[in-house]
Design an enzyme around this catalytic site. Sequence first.
Site, PDB file in Angstrom:
ATOM      1  N   HIS A 132       0.844  -1.178   0.166  1.00 11.69           N
ATOM      2  CA  HIS A 132       0.033   0.086   0.014  1.00 11.69           C
ATOM      3  C   HIS A 132       0.813   1.256   0.081  1.00 11.69           C
ATOM      4  CE1 HIS A 132      -3.599  -2.283   1.641  1.00 11.69           C
ATOM      5  NE2 HIS A 132      -2.706  -2.989   2.085  1.00 11.69           N
ATOM      6  N   GLU A 175       2.487  -0.850   4.352  1.00 12.45           N
ATOM      7  CA  GLU A 175       2.357   0.526   3.773  1.00 12.45           C
ATOM      8  C   GLU A 175       3.724   1.246   3.726  1.00 12.45           C
ATOM      9  OE1 GLU A 175      -0.633   2.317   3.233  1.00 12.45           O
ATOM     10  OE2 GLU A 175      -2.133   1.344   4.301  1.00 12.45           O
ATOM     11  N   HIS A 185      -2.268  -3.010  -3.618  1.00 12.87           N
ATOM     12  CA  HIS A 185      -3.632  -2.722  -3.005  1.00 12.87           C
ATOM     13  C   HIS A 185      -4.634  -2.794  -4.272  1.00 12.87           C
ATOM     14  CE1 HIS A 185      -6.467  -0.275  -0.165  1.00 12.87           C
ATOM     15  NE2 HIS A 185      -6.950  -1.618  -0.444  1.00 12.87           N
ATOM     16  N   ASP A 234      -3.175   2.400  -5.242  1.00  7.36           N
ATOM     17  CA  ASP A 234      -1.859   2.455  -4.634  1.00  7.36           C
ATOM     18  C   ASP A 234      -1.255   0.814  -4.910  1.00  7.36           C
ATOM     19  OD1 ASP A 234      -4.128   1.721  -2.808  1.00  7.36           O
ATOM     20  OD2 ASP A 234      -2.487   1.644  -1.144  1.00  7.36           O
TER      21      ASP A 234
END
Length: 190
Positions: A39, A121, A160, A170
Amino acid sequence: MALAEHLRLTGRYPGSRWAPSPNFGPRPENSAISLLIVHNISLPPGRFGGPEIEDFFCNRLDPAAHPYFQSIAALQVSAHALIRRDGSVVQFVSCFDRAWHAGRSCFRGQDECNDFSIGIELEGTDDIPYTPEQYQALAYIARLTMMAWPDVTENRVAGHCDVAPGRKTDPGPAFDWSFFKALLTDEEIA
């Protein structure tokens, strides 16, 4: 192998800073970790380096601090880990648990990717290049994850955007998948 063994036994990435999020739950019974999802996030959008991402994942984001925060402050989301621009890693949820990162999602016919995935992330945006340090840290995390849970393979690392197409974009076109996958073969990583 010692680092991967540590991850498999503790659910924590060696070298990461622990910042526990309340936004997680148990994985469903008989749900094996078999996917890693990449992400991106920046808060406020396009700004890097502040405490806002951590505050968001830990339900401490001040909605009055920025106009954008008013629209997201009540959301309860998390990821297993965040890789900052300098390559440092903050872990929010144990790998044993289900982080709330992918939302409604599907990978190769299997719905609800949070049930069987690890969510990582990157501090970034779809259109700003990621740093070499982030790619190195992501390759390190991916390799350890693959060694700890062999069902996660190079072909089971997705963006993602791949598990929630039309809803999420993303890690975006700025993410260099070829460079990242080349780093996965680096024997020095784990």
